[in-house]
Design an enzyme around this catalytic site. Structure first.
Site, PDB file in Angstrom:
ATOM      1  N   HIS A   1       4.752  -4.747   9.022  1.00  0.00           N
ATOM      2  CA  HIS A   1       5.556  -5.847   8.473  1.00  0.00           C
ATOM      3  C   HIS A   1       6.927  -5.943   9.159  1.00  0.00           C
ATOM      4  O   HIS A   1       7.560  -6.993   9.147  1.00  0.00           O
ATOM      5  CB  HIS A   1       5.803  -5.640   6.971  1.00  0.00           C
ATOM      6  CG  HIS A   1       4.653  -6.017   6.091  1.00  0.00           C
ATOM      7  ND1 HIS A   1       3.513  -5.268   5.998  1.00  0.00           N
ATOM      8  CD2 HIS A   1       4.471  -7.083   5.257  1.00  0.00           C
ATOM      9  CE1 HIS A   1       2.684  -5.837   5.125  1.00  0.00           C
ATOM     10  NE2 HIS A   1       3.246  -6.937   4.674  1.00  0.00           N
TER      11      HIS A   1
ATOM     12  N   TYR B   1       0.841  -1.200   0.000  1.00  0.00           N
ATOM     13  CA  TYR B   1       0.000   0.000   0.000  1.00  0.00           C
ATOM     14  C   TYR B   1       0.879   1.254   0.000  1.00  0.00           C
ATOM     15  O   TYR B   1       0.433   2.330  -0.379  1.00  0.00           O
ATOM     16  CB  TYR B   1      -0.863   0.063   1.271  1.00  0.00           C
ATOM     17  CG  TYR B   1      -2.118  -0.782   1.306  1.00  0.00           C
ATOM     18  CD1 TYR B   1      -2.396  -1.760   0.344  1.00  0.00           C
ATOM     19  CD2 TYR B   1      -3.050  -0.607   2.334  1.00  0.00           C
ATOM     20  CE1 TYR B   1      -3.548  -2.524   0.419  1.00  0.00           C
ATOM     21  CE2 TYR B   1      -4.209  -1.368   2.407  1.00  0.00           C
ATOM     22  CZ  TYR B   1      -4.453  -2.329   1.449  1.00  0.00           C
ATOM     23  OH  TYR B   1      -5.595  -3.081   1.530  1.00  0.00           O
ATOM     24  N   GLY B   2       2.100   1.093   0.483  1.00  0.00           N
ATOM     25  CA  GLY B   2       2.983   2.238   0.748  1.00  0.00           C
ATOM     26  C   GLY B   2       3.291   3.121  -0.451  1.00  0.00           C
ATOM     27  O   GLY B   2       3.709   4.256  -0.302  1.00  0.00           O
TER      28      GLY B   2
ATOM     29  N   GLU C   1       6.503 -10.130   2.135  1.00  0.00           N
ATOM     30  CA  GLU C   1       5.343 -10.797   1.516  1.00  0.00           C
ATOM     31  C   GLU C   1       5.782 -12.065   0.769  1.00  0.00           C
ATOM     32  O   GLU C   1       5.027 -13.009   0.643  1.00  0.00           O
ATOM     33  CB  GLU C   1       4.627  -9.849   0.543  1.00  0.00           C
ATOM     34  CG  GLU C   1       3.792  -8.782   1.216  1.00  0.00           C
ATOM     35  CD  GLU C   1       2.550  -9.330   1.926  1.00  0.00           C
ATOM     36  OE1 GLU C   1       1.855 -10.172   1.344  1.00  0.00           O
ATOM     37  OE2 GLU C   1       2.318  -8.928   3.085  1.00  0.00           O
TER      38      GLU C   1
ATOM     39  N   ASN D   1       0.049   0.727   9.339  1.00  0.00           N
ATOM     40  CA  ASN D   1       0.339   2.155   9.569  1.00  0.00           C
ATOM     41  C   ASN D   1      -0.063   2.995   8.359  1.00  0.00           C
ATOM     42  O   ASN D   1      -0.567   4.104   8.499  1.00  0.00           O
ATOM     43  CB  ASN D   1       1.836   2.374   9.814  1.00  0.00           C
ATOM     44  CG  ASN D   1       2.323   1.760  11.105  1.00  0.00           C
ATOM     45  OD1 ASN D   1       2.530   2.450  12.081  1.00  0.00           O
ATOM     46  ND2 ASN D   1       2.518   0.446  11.121  1.00  0.00           N
ATOM     47  N   THR D   2       0.165   2.453   7.155  1.00  0.00           N
ATOM     48  CA  THR D   2      -0.119   3.211   5.932  1.00  0.00           C
ATOM     49  C   THR D   2      -1.621   3.471   5.809  1.00  0.00           C
ATOM     50  O   THR D   2      -2.047   4.585   5.480  1.00  0.00           O
ATOM     51  CB  THR D   2       0.392   2.432   4.698  1.00  0.00           C
ATOM     52  OG1 THR D   2       1.737   2.005   4.959  1.00  0.00           O
ATOM     53  CG2 THR D   2       0.373   3.273   3.457  1.00  0.00           C
TER      54      THR D   2
END
Ligand code: DGL
Length: 261
Positions: A184, A41-42, A150, A73-74
């Site tokens: 992560h 997502y970052g 991931e 967090n993102t």
């Protein structure tokens, strides 16, 4: 109220938060969504992060979740205010713990490793602006780390090399606290400990999120009264293998399924 707690992340990172929640609240049913197909997502736009966060929340609410933990967090720093306005359930988010680090630092230098989306967010900027100006914050984007995690490459040589590169400016700046600003990254703590000077304290927010989840459940009279083995469901829209590896110690008590979402 025995409805499940819903937890979502862009992938497997939020499992580090889920573990803290399950340890503190062992009788709560939980549903975890790993949106791995859309990770990271970052690097997405704020609009995309908001729309993915809405999609994940809607799915968890369809499955009758009573509270949502945004274990990312993102997503928290870019979308939680929209989620809180749009949906009528309590939300718990995770944000980089720069304030506790700023209170404890002796060297007046702290480091933060987080995604581009978190470091560029308005919520993060307003938190870091509150830090007094005698403290220097070295911000580093953890470029490449989420994709490696991931892919299950927590201990690979490529991960070590990237970490060395990301930590270099922090070590140079003489940080004594490193804030992990991405769910992560706790998987990298053993490696980080080897690569950082011994006196650097690593701060992650997982336990604080679990404690806040407990508080909010109690305040809203949503805590489970069950003493039975809970239902612990995990869904990913990618391969189940990495999720299963990260959850191996719970293998007999959980279900991990692939699902389109
Ligand atoms: N685990 C997430 C976080 O805490 C997102 C990482 C990503 O997808 O870029 O920010």
């Amino acid at each position: 109220m025995n409805n499940p707690i819903g937890v979502f992340d862009s992938g497997v990172g939020g499992v580090s938060i889920w573990k803290k929640i399950h340890t503190l609240l062992p009788f709560e049913n939980t549903i975890y969504l790993a949106d791995s197909i859309n990770a990271p997502y970052g690097y997405k736009s704020v609009e995309e992060i908001i729309s993915l966060s809405i999609k994940n929340t809607e799915l968890l609410l369809e499955m009758d979740c009573k509270l949502i933990v945004v274990a990312c967090n993102t997503a928290t720093t870019n979308a939680i205010s929209v989620l809180r306005k749009k949906f009528n359930v309590p939300f718990i988010g995770i944000e980089p713990a720069i304030k506790p680090a700023a209170l404890k630092t002796q060297s007046k230098n702290i480091g933060i490793l987080a995604t581009k989306g978190t470091l560029n967010s308005n919520l993060f900027s307003s938190s870091s602006n509150e830090i007094t100006n005698d403290i220097t914050i070295t911000e580093v984007i953890g470029e490449g780390l989420v994709s490696l995690i991931e892919a299950g490459e927590i201990n690979s040589e490529e991960t070590t090399l990237l970490l060395k590169k990301h930590l270099k400016p922090m070590i140079k700046a003489n940080i004594d606290h490193l804030v992990l600003g991405c769910s992560h990254y706790p998987y990298l703590i053993p490696q980080l400990k080897k690569l950082l000077p011994k006196d650097v304290c690593i701060i992650d927010s997982g336990e604080a999120v679990a404690r806040q989840t407990k508080r909010v459940l109690q305040n809203h009279h949503l805590a489970s009264n069950s003493k039975e083995k809970p239902l612990l469901q995990f869904y990913t829209n990618s391969e189940t293998k990495i999720l299963e590896q990260l959850l191996y110690e719970f293998a007999n008590n959980i279900s991990v399924e692939k699902k389109l979402f």
